[in-house]
Design an enzyme around this catalytic site. Structure first.
Site, mmCIF file in Angstrom:
data_model
loop_
_atom_site.group_PDB
_atom_site.id
_atom_site.type_symbol
_atom_site.label_atom_id
_atom_site.label_comp_id
_atom_site.label_asym_id
_atom_site.label_seq_id
_atom_site.Cartn_x
_atom_site.Cartn_y
_atom_site.Cartn_z
ATOM 1 N NE ARG A 36 56.084 -41.863 24.346
ATOM 2 C CZ ARG A 36 55.938 -43.163 23.966
ATOM 3 N NH1 ARG A 36 55.698 -43.479 22.907
ATOM 4 N NH2 ARG A 36 55.864 -44.117 24.871
ATOM 5 N N GLY A 40 51.946 -37.619 26.547
ATOM 6 C CA GLY A 40 50.762 -38.573 26.264
ATOM 7 C C GLY A 40 51.367 -39.965 26.455
ATOM 8 N N GLY A 116 65.027 -38.366 32.219
ATOM 9 C CA GLY A 116 65.213 -38.030 33.351
ATOM 10 C C GLY A 116 65.780 -39.172 34.283
ATOM 11 C CB ILE A 186 47.206 -55.419 23.485
ATOM 12 C CG1 ILE A 186 47.062 -54.551 24.507
ATOM 13 C CG2 ILE A 186 47.911 -55.049 22.253
ATOM 14 C CD1 ILE A 186 48.506 -54.044 25.163
ATOM 15 C CB ALA A 272 49.920 -58.834 21.640
ATOM 16 C CB ALA A 322 45.291 -45.097 30.018
ATOM 17 C CG HIS A 446 11.741 -49.029 26.903
ATOM 18 N ND1 HIS A 446 12.225 -50.166 26.430
ATOM 19 C CD2 HIS A 446 10.758 -48.522 25.989
ATOM 20 C CE1 HIS A 446 11.540 -50.583 25.609
ATOM 21 N NE2 HIS A 446 10.599 -49.855 25.168
HETATM 22 C C1 LIG Z 1 48.261 -51.222 22.176
HETATM 23 C C2 LIG Z 1 47.739 -50.837 23.323
HETATM 24 C C3 LIG Z 1 46.560 -50.479 23.663
HETATM 25 C C4 LIG Z 1 46.104 -50.271 24.625
HETATM 26 N N1 LIG Z 1 44.928 -49.530 25.015
HETATM 27 C C5 LIG Z 1 44.328 -49.324 26.114
HETATM 28 C C6 LIG Z 1 43.077 -49.001 26.471
HETATM 29 O O1 LIG Z 1 42.378 -49.130 25.568
HETATM 30 N N2 LIG Z 1 42.681 -48.529 27.565
HETATM 31 C C7 LIG Z 1 43.500 -48.603 28.879
HETATM 32 O O2 LIG Z 1 43.428 -48.003 29.761
HETATM 33 N N3 LIG Z 1 44.814 -48.864 28.466
HETATM 34 C C8 LIG Z 1 45.197 -49.383 27.109
HETATM 35 N N4 LIG Z 1 46.518 -49.575 27.281
HETATM 36 C C9 LIG Z 1 47.454 -49.606 28.391
HETATM 37 C C10 LIG Z 1 47.964 -47.978 28.424
HETATM 38 O O3 LIG Z 1 48.497 -47.588 27.281
HETATM 39 C C11 LIG Z 1 48.798 -47.854 29.537
HETATM 40 O O4 LIG Z 1 48.367 -48.482 30.801
HETATM 41 C C12 LIG Z 1 49.391 -46.597 30.009
HETATM 42 O O5 LIG Z 1 49.630 -45.924 28.972
HETATM 43 C C13 LIG Z 1 50.155 -46.511 31.218
HETATM 44 O O6 LIG Z 1 50.328 -45.029 31.692
HETATM 45 P P1 LIG Z 1 51.764 -44.845 32.221
HETATM 46 O O7 LIG Z 1 51.744 -43.187 32.727
HETATM 47 O O8 LIG Z 1 51.941 -45.539 33.392
HETATM 48 O O9 LIG Z 1 52.914 -45.022 31.059
HETATM 49 P P2 LIG Z 1 53.141 -44.786 29.805
HETATM 50 O O10 LIG Z 1 51.866 -44.463 29.220
HETATM 51 O O11 LIG Z 1 54.052 -45.845 29.169
HETATM 52 O O12 LIG Z 1 53.894 -43.667 29.821
HETATM 53 C C14 LIG Z 1 55.271 -43.425 30.335
HETATM 54 C C15 LIG Z 1 56.295 -42.360 29.525
HETATM 55 O O13 LIG Z 1 57.423 -42.161 30.637
HETATM 56 C C16 LIG Z 1 58.343 -41.749 29.623
HETATM 57 N N5 LIG Z 1 59.832 -42.273 30.141
HETATM 58 C C17 LIG Z 1 60.087 -43.308 30.287
HETATM 59 N N6 LIG Z 1 61.261 -43.248 31.315
HETATM 60 C C18 LIG Z 1 61.666 -41.985 30.961
HETATM 61 C C19 LIG Z 1 62.568 -41.199 31.567
HETATM 62 N N7 LIG Z 1 63.687 -41.970 32.477
HETATM 63 N N8 LIG Z 1 62.788 -39.960 31.355
HETATM 64 C C20 LIG Z 1 61.684 -39.362 30.657
HETATM 65 N N9 LIG Z 1 60.728 -40.052 30.329
HETATM 66 C C21 LIG Z 1 60.725 -41.281 30.312
HETATM 67 C C22 LIG Z 1 57.950 -42.973 28.359
HETATM 68 O O14 LIG Z 1 58.652 -42.300 26.888
HETATM 69 C C23 LIG Z 1 56.469 -42.727 28.225
HETATM 70 O O15 LIG Z 1 56.153 -41.936 27.324
HETATM 71 C C24 LIG Z 1 47.021 -50.098 26.103
HETATM 72 C C25 LIG Z 1 48.272 -50.356 25.378
HETATM 73 C C26 LIG Z 1 48.617 -50.991 24.514
HETATM 74 C C27 LIG Z 1 50.150 -51.014 24.204
#
Ligand SMILES: Cc1cc2nc3c(=O)[nH]c(=O)nc-3n(C[C@H](O)[C@H](O)[C@H](O)COP(=O)(O)OP(=O)(O)OC[C@H]3O[C@@H](n4cnc5c(N)ncnc54)[C@H](O)[C@@H]3O)c2cc1C
Length: 467
Positions: A36, A40, A116, A186, A272, A322, A446
């Protein structure tokens, strides 16, 4: 051979970056690859953080317009400066993503910008953002590639008028008429934001209820509240397409159980309808990895895909959250370092950051009924909580479910202001196998909203005192 690592992590979201931090802490030579251009993941860049920045700001905007006078605060004319609201959101995102980059340095993790791809056991090819290609050698590969928004047939996303979460947090104007497809977490969060900022919001949902996954009683109460706030719900409707006109959009839908087509007009549509794992171009097959028919990477209970290959977060099974990804990531780093690493998905809390908030952990009533588990419940409304009454924030309730024989807490379901923080008391209690009586007999300060949790716990044995 350019580099030899103990761990190479593909994906810099909460799953990946927390795995990297823990691996670094445990003395493992670690690299993280992110395509990206910024760390994050979904969470910090287009998910949790920007949506919460807009939820917070729009909640204050709404309060300043409607509630402040009653508290004796004269604010004059309250106006929206959408550009500034977006700028403060971007500022929060920037600060936090830079913070993650700092944490990589602090824990001696190499951060590589690029795509990757697994080239075989112990080999990851990186297509660098700077145009350079390199192959990393490593003892362990951790897949943390996350997820992407799902869509529906006959809907062309342009991220301007027909948007996913990515476009929905960056609209340039407040749409007069906004249609949300999907009444999940969402959707309801983003719908709340735009409704507070002035949109007329209709939520179209295929199922005959909102918030699938939440306890049915909580979801019903929440929907009643959202309706009062101005959200219009069209449940049991299947969207069949969206047509783009010059300035307006036409959304076509029909009853999910069959019936006549209806057409709604809108200025913007937010899709969504859930998220799906992202594994495109990953090279999973090079190590014999498999996905199921939903695209979820298959793992053992302890995150293993193949010898020396692990996967965490949204791209594997379990709640797409997350903090679940974060815990997966830390657990895998510990497993790689020869320690025990495990995550109990039953104890992963869910929070919807609307106003009021919705939070739950453990089993719902329907799940307990389905499993044939006998349970007792205690329920306490915020209407009877002194702090909630003092703050004029009395919507919602706390419900605690406990095993009928052992009194062990099996689940907690809450709707009310601040429940997203209050749920953790129950998470800790459940982690320690507490009975509802343990919570009921724990002294709570309280006046606090948390007293509602205690009173609900008392209610399991039928001795709620303050109602
Ligand atoms: C609008 C919205 C609101 C949300 N609100 C919440 C919340 O309030 N609380 C909560 O717990 N969750 C929330 N979520 C869900 C949360 O964002 C995800 O569950 C979380 O980000 C998952 O983390 P992850 O590391 O598995 O994946 P991701 O956060 O999706 O990260 C994966 C990363 O891997 C990178 N990537 C993918 N393939 C490759 C590759 N081959 N090489 C290099 N990089 C790569 C991507 O670019 C990405 O940056 C929300 C999601 C959305 C869309």
């Amino acid at each position: 051979m350019a580099d030899t690592y103990d761990v190479v992590i593909i994906g810099g979201g909460p799953g990946g970056y927390n795995c990297a931090i823990r691996a670094g802490q445990l003395g493992l030579k670690t690299a993280i690859i992110e395509k990206r251009g910024v760390l994050g993941g979904t969470c910090l860049n287009v998910g949790c953080i920007p949506s919460k920045a807009l939820l917070h700001a729009s909640e204050l905007f709404e309060a300043a317009k409607t509630n402040f006078e009653g508290l004796g605060i004269k604010t004059g004319k309250v106006d929206l400066d959408l550009k500034q609201m977006m700028a403060q959101k971007d500022e929060a995102v920037k600060g936090l993503t830079q913070g993650v980059e700092f944490l990589m340095k602090k824990n001696k993790v190499d951060y590589i910008k690029g795509f990757g791809k697994i080239a075989g056991k112990g080999k990851v090819e990186v297509d660098g953002a700077d145009g350079k290609k390199q192959t990393l050698e490593t003892k362990n590969i951790v897949i943390a590639t996350g997820s992407e928004p799902a869509s529906l047939p006959n809907i062309e996303i342009d991220e301007e008028r027909v948007v996913t979460n990515t476009g929905a947090i960056a609209l340039k104007d407040v749409p007069k008429k906004l249609i949300l497809i999907g009444a999940g977490v969402i959707g309801l969060e983003l719908g709340s934001v735009w409704s507070r900022l002035g949109s007329d919001v209709t939520v179209v949902e295929f199922l005959d209820r909102s918030l699938p996954g939440a306890d049915a009683e909580v979801a019903k109460e929440a929907q009643r509240i959202f309706k009062k706030q101005g959200l219009d719900f069209r449940l049991g409707m299947k969207v069949t397409g969206v047509e783009k006109m010059k300035s307006k959009l036409k959304l076509f839908m029909e009853p999910a159980k069959g019936g006549d087509e209806e057409v709604l007009e809108a200025d913007a549509v937010i899709v969504a309808v859930g998220r799906r794992p992202f594994t495109e171009g990953l090279g999973l097959e090079a190590v014999g990895g498999k996905t199921d028919k939903r695209g979820v990477i298959e793992t053992t209970d302890h995150f293993k895909v193949a010898d020396g290959v692990w996967a965490v977060g949204d791209c594997i099974h379990g709640p797409m959250l997350a903090h679940k990804a974060e815990d997966d990531g830390a657990a895998v780093a510990e497993l790689i370092a020869g320690k025990a690493g495990h995550v109990d998905y039953n104890l992963v809390p869910s929070v919807v950051y609307t106003n009021p908030e919705i939070a739950w952990v453990g089993k719902t009533e329907d799940q307990l009924k389905e499993a044939g588990i006998e349970y007792k419940k205690g329920k306490f409304p915020f209407q009877a909580n002194s702090r909630a009454r003092t703050n004029h924030e009395t919507l919602g309730f706390v419900k605690i479910l406990a095993d009928a024989k052992t009194d062990r807490i099996l689940g907690a379901h809450m709707v009310g202001v601040g429940v997203g923080e209050m749920i953790h008391e129950i998470c800790v209690a459940m982690e320690f196998g507490a009975a509802s009586e343990d919570v009921a007999r724990t002294c709570h300060a309280h006046p606090t909203l948390s007293e509602a949790v205690r009173q609900a716990a008392m209610g399991v044995e039928g001795w709620t005192m303050q109602m």
